[in-house]
Design an enzyme around this catalytic site. Structure first.
Site, mmCIF file in Angstrom:
data_model
loop_
_atom_site.group_PDB
_atom_site.id
_atom_site.type_symbol
_atom_site.label_atom_id
_atom_site.label_comp_id
_atom_site.label_asym_id
_atom_site.label_seq_id
_atom_site.Cartn_x
_atom_site.Cartn_y
_atom_site.Cartn_z
ATOM 1 N N ARG A 167 0.871 -0.908 0.231
ATOM 2 C CA ARG A 167 -0.059 0.402 0.159
ATOM 3 C C ARG A 167 0.653 0.877 -0.087
ATOM 4 N NH1 ARG A 167 -4.857 -0.008 -1.940
ATOM 5 N NH2 ARG A 167 -4.712 -0.592 -0.528
ATOM 6 N N GLN A 200 -8.238 -8.291 -8.558
ATOM 7 C CA GLN A 200 -8.325 -6.821 -8.855
ATOM 8 C C GLN A 200 -7.008 -6.440 -9.519
ATOM 9 O OE1 GLN A 200 -10.760 -3.068 -7.532
ATOM 10 N NE2 GLN A 200 -9.071 -2.132 -6.937
ATOM 11 N N ARG A 223 1.759 -6.885 -9.477
ATOM 12 C CA ARG A 223 1.873 -6.577 -8.257
ATOM 13 C C ARG A 223 1.983 -7.416 -6.556
ATOM 14 N NH1 ARG A 223 -3.271 -2.998 -5.637
ATOM 15 N NH2 ARG A 223 -4.636 -5.052 -5.998
ATOM 16 N N HIS A 273 0.745 2.945 -10.485
ATOM 17 C CA HIS A 273 0.083 3.376 -9.499
ATOM 18 C C HIS A 273 0.882 4.034 -8.637
ATOM 19 C CE1 HIS A 273 -2.948 2.929 -6.878
ATOM 20 N NE2 HIS A 273 -4.080 2.316 -6.933
ATOM 21 N N ASP A 330 -11.802 9.510 -7.516
ATOM 22 C CA ASP A 330 -11.178 8.221 -8.156
ATOM 23 C C ASP A 330 -12.125 8.545 -9.651
ATOM 24 O OD1 ASP A 330 -10.554 5.445 -9.782
ATOM 25 O OD2 ASP A 330 -12.230 4.578 -7.821
ATOM 26 N N GLU A 382 -1.481 7.799 -11.588
ATOM 27 C CA GLU A 382 -1.493 6.811 -12.607
ATOM 28 C C GLU A 382 -1.701 6.424 -13.554
ATOM 29 O OE1 GLU A 382 -4.683 4.310 -10.466
ATOM 30 O OE2 GLU A 382 -5.006 5.249 -8.326
#
Ligand code: BG6
Length: 313
Positions: free
Chosen positions: A73, A97, A102, A180, A225, A287
């Site tokens: 995170r 997702q 990652r 990201h 978002d 991002e």
């Protein structure tokens, strides 16, 4: 790779200071004689720290899990081959997702340094991931032979990340990709995101409705978002202070979408690995990606895209 080996310096320097690269505990750290540094975890090839001008530039949650049990995170997680929840009836449908890049362990391919001749040293770290390195679940969920090479380049000027994707299978595959990046900011109420004006975006907070950006300097004062589409990659996305000083400038190559994300109060509280609760005030995700459509890569073909971030210009 022998991860037990002691940190080693690279470059045959003589008296000229050279970049140093060290490998410890499944992380690679590089630093320049002028003080800039970068840290990359093999897990996700996630950049977790970038220091420039004597300061940390990236946000990393205090509760980010760094043990490979969950995507990290903060920093720069890499999203591939699908952005967000995978669509139904698609080759990526059973992936988690944001895909598997990652949350897979990459290998360190090596480092190289360059000098423009003006004393502008840069150090590049390369990381690789292919089908054979995936977990059995991921192999089954995305049964293509592929090669990813992710390059992280640290210079006095900034940090650049680029991804090369090769289709090593005998059939085409589709992918999306996104870097990201969690940029660290002192106070979210004092920043503006610029160069999005008149661009179309999908608002994921408002039922994925489509809008046109009307602001030439977007303040962040609630959950945001948004997937901005069809941008000119050469025109930087700028994060500026309220008195219009550039804090970050992000240019891209072959990445025409940009997601702007801040979870704000409730979503931040709802993420177990996001801490402290009010740290949403100290981050803005800008991002760079290719996510509003699919890139189709034919058998044997390669694709490359990337971003270059400069800070405090
Ligand atoms: O919690 P995750 O899987 O890291 O995703 C974080 C965010 O990533 C962003 O890119 C998405 O647009 C958001 O919708 C998502 O919430």
């Amino acid at each position: 790779m022998d991860r037990s080996k002691k940190p080693s310096a690279i470059g045959v320097g003589g008296s000229v200071p050279q970049p140093t690269v060290s490998i410890k505990d499944a992380t690679i750290e590089a630093s320049l004689p002028s003080g800039e540094s970068v840290t990359v975890y093999l897990y996700g090839a996630t950049v977790t720290s970038w220091k420039a001008n004597g300061e940390e530039q990236l946000f990393l949650s205090e509760k980010a899990l760094l043990d490979g049990s969950k995507p990290i995170r903060g920093g720069i997680p890499l999203v591939f081959p699908v952005f967000g929840p995978p669509p139904q009836n698609h080759a990526t449908s059973t992936l988690p997702q944001h895909g598997f890049a990652r949350n897979s362990t990459w290998e360190f391919l090596g480092k190289s340094s360059s000098d423009s001749g003006q004393g502008d040293l840069a150090v590049k770290l390369d990381f690789g991931l292919n089908h054979n390195m995936l977990s059995e679940d991921f192999k089954e969920a995305w049964p293509y032979e592929f090669g990813l090479v992710y390059s992280v380049t640290l210079s006095k000027d900034g940090l650049a990340t680029s991804l090369n994707v090769t289709n090593e299978s005998k059939k085409n595959f589709d992918f999306q990709v996104l870097m990201h990046t969690y940029l660290r900011v002192a106070d979210i109420s004092e920043i503006r995101v610029k160069n999005l004006e008149s661009k179309t975006y999908v608002d994921k907070v408002r039922n994925a409705s489509t809008h046109t950006e009307s602001s030439n300097a977007l303040p962040i004062a609630e959950e945001v978002d948004r997937v901005y589409q069809d941008l000119n990659p050469e025109k930087p996305i700028v994060v500026a202070s309220s008195d219009d000083k550039t804090l970050f400038s992000v240019t891209r190559e072959a990445l025409t979408d940009v997601v702007v994300w801040n979870p704000w109060i409730e979503k931040a509280k709802g993420m177990a690995d996001f801490s402290p609760d009010d740290a949403y005030k100290n981050m803005i995700c800008v991002e760079a990606g290719s996510v509003s459509a699919w890139q189709t890569l034919e058998a044997g073909d390669s694709w490359e895209g990337g971003q270059s971030i400069k800070s405090r210009l």
